[in-house]
Design a protein around this motif. Sequence first.
Motif, mmCIF file in Angstrom:
data_model
loop_
_atom_site.group_PDB
_atom_site.id
_atom_site.type_symbol
_atom_site.label_atom_id
_atom_site.label_comp_id
_atom_site.label_asym_id
_atom_site.label_seq_id
_atom_site.Cartn_x
_atom_site.Cartn_y
_atom_site.Cartn_z
ATOM 1 N N LEU A 288 41.545 39.546 45.246
ATOM 2 C CA LEU A 288 41.414 41.025 44.734
ATOM 3 C C LEU A 288 42.456 41.970 45.541
ATOM 4 N N ALA A 289 42.847 43.063 44.861
ATOM 5 C CA ALA A 289 43.794 43.945 45.341
ATOM 6 C C ALA A 289 43.182 44.682 46.549
ATOM 7 N N ALA A 290 41.790 44.761 46.603
ATOM 8 C CA ALA A 290 41.040 45.544 47.463
ATOM 9 C C ALA A 290 41.088 44.674 48.752
ATOM 10 N N ALA A 291 40.961 43.313 48.734
ATOM 11 C CA ALA A 291 40.828 42.454 49.794
ATOM 12 C C ALA A 291 42.330 42.294 50.357
ATOM 13 N N ALA A 292 43.121 42.576 49.523
ATOM 14 C CA ALA A 292 44.784 42.450 50.137
ATOM 15 C C ALA A 292 44.808 43.780 50.975
ATOM 16 N N ARG A 293 44.617 44.898 50.366
ATOM 17 C CA ARG A 293 44.535 46.195 51.142
ATOM 18 C C ARG A 293 43.985 45.995 52.458
ATOM 19 N N GLN A 294 42.652 45.409 52.191
ATOM 20 C CA GLN A 294 41.929 45.404 53.714
ATOM 21 C C GLN A 294 42.340 44.854 54.864
ATOM 22 N N PHE A 295 43.418 43.751 54.462
ATOM 23 C CA PHE A 295 44.054 43.095 55.698
ATOM 24 C C PHE A 295 45.563 43.341 55.623
ATOM 25 N N GLY A 296 45.962 44.609 54.683
ATOM 26 C CA GLY A 296 47.527 44.731 55.113
ATOM 27 C C GLY A 296 48.448 43.946 54.315
ATOM 28 N N LEU A 297 47.935 43.013 53.417
ATOM 29 C CA LEU A 297 48.704 42.009 52.664
ATOM 30 C C LEU A 297 49.347 42.835 51.330
ATOM 31 N N ASP A 298 50.476 42.280 50.642
ATOM 32 C CA ASP A 298 51.180 42.649 49.565
ATOM 33 C C ASP A 298 50.180 41.863 48.385
ATOM 34 N N PHE A 299 50.192 42.453 47.255
ATOM 35 C CA PHE A 299 49.410 42.010 46.135
ATOM 36 C C PHE A 299 50.150 41.829 44.897
ATOM 37 N N VAL A 300 49.997 40.656 44.259
ATOM 38 C CA VAL A 300 50.954 40.430 43.089
ATOM 39 C C VAL A 300 49.878 40.247 41.801
ATOM 40 N N PRO A 301 49.742 41.350 40.964
ATOM 41 C CA PRO A 301 48.770 41.279 39.988
ATOM 42 C C PRO A 301 48.882 40.186 38.812
ATOM 43 N N LEU A 302 47.821 39.477 38.516
ATOM 44 C CA LEU A 302 47.916 38.290 37.619
ATOM 45 C C LEU A 302 47.050 38.633 36.034
ATOM 46 N N VAL A 303 45.882 39.232 36.441
ATOM 47 C CA VAL A 303 45.018 39.285 35.051
ATOM 48 C C VAL A 303 43.901 40.227 35.530
ATOM 49 N N GLU A 304 43.554 41.241 34.671
ATOM 50 C CA GLU A 304 42.356 41.815 34.689
ATOM 51 C C GLU A 304 41.158 40.935 34.302
ATOM 52 N N GLU A 305 39.956 41.244 34.974
ATOM 53 C CA GLU A 305 38.802 40.608 34.519
ATOM 54 C C GLU A 305 37.585 41.470 34.453
ATOM 55 N N ASP A 306 36.538 40.996 33.618
ATOM 56 C CA ASP A 306 35.120 41.933 33.354
ATOM 57 C C ASP A 306 34.336 41.096 34.662
ATOM 58 N N TYR A 307 33.800 41.945 35.392
ATOM 59 C CA TYR A 307 32.589 41.602 36.096
ATOM 60 C C TYR A 307 31.272 42.073 35.510
ATOM 61 N N PHE A 308 30.328 41.239 35.192
ATOM 62 C CA PHE A 308 29.136 41.333 34.396
ATOM 63 C C PHE A 308 27.843 40.917 35.562
#
Length: 373
Positions: A288-308
């Motif tokens: 997730l983008a949030a996990a990448a941010r937490q560890f100071g990593l870059d993030f490459v988006p792939l797909v949006e998903e729905d959490y139910f």
Amino acid sequence: MKTRGVHLQYSFEATDQRGAVLHNPLFDLLSAVREHGSIQHAAKALGASYRHVWGALKRWEETLGEPLLTWVQGQPARLTPFADRLLWAETRARTRLTPHIEALRAELERVLDEALDGDQHVLPILASHDLALPLLRDRASSAERLHIELRFAGSVDALTALAQGRCLVAGFHVPPLPAGSPVFAKVMKPLLQPGVHKLIGCVRRMQGLMVAPGNPLGLRGLADISGSTARFVNRQPGSGTRLLLDHLVDEAGIEAGSIRGWNDAPEDSHVAVAAAVASGQADVGPGLAAAARQFGLDFVPLVEEDYFLVCLKDALDHPAVLKLRETLASRAWHDTLSTLPGYAPWHGGEVLSLTQALPWWHFRVAKHPQAAG
């Protein structure tokens, strides 16, 4: 020598207790014998019979494997050196631990009060790993007096636990796939039944690839990783993210074995994957983008998903589930989500049918009209 151990227990009584007073029959008995000098007088002080005290001493000696009293005809009964050391050590330990014992007693008293409070509700949730759910738990606790017992597992394990009655609500995630997905349908369809299960809208989040700062390998998708020297760290089988990756490689016609590390030791959470990339153990991993941010990593988006979130239909009116839905629909929860990169509210707290929320499922509802989602 017999194996001996210490077993602690507590009880709920009609009368209240203040302080950290603890009672143990062995030490009460030894103290009474030392103070009164005989079993008979000790028994009288304890309000017990001579036979009871005598039998108790013998049982304790057998349990501990050591004599507790010295018997000399015509002289008062005395504690053995072992019994003296035991009594002294217990008194010292009890004194040292008094603040902790009192804190435990107060906490247990609070737990009992909460259990007796009809406005306090407990909701066990087993869910696929997500960074927003702990924030949801905190929000529900402070705003709705709802205690969420949150445990993480793969999406498949969470839905299986719901079917087995091991949780009231389960959490899983899938991308919106109007064109269908044989990967998701094969795994998910047997675990969810229209008319039996009800979906509760939760969040929409962005899944992608987590890479080192600056993306030194220039990775833009799974196709760039396939056949390259990039070290990939995967998620565990049965997790929703692993299902997503299986779907993406299948859709792109990529041979999973061509990705270096695909079948190596997987990680069981987004933050574990991020930690592996941040530490240099891997070059890229899903998350997730949030996990990448937490560890100071870059993030490459792939797909949006729905959490139910999902529960059985008859659980929708459960007080804890109603409070959960109120929390998800609240403005405060939407504001909390805004602090997480890659997250957005999505039908928060709304009850959704399987056939409408998952149109790629292709359920044959015409054959069973009574099972409408």
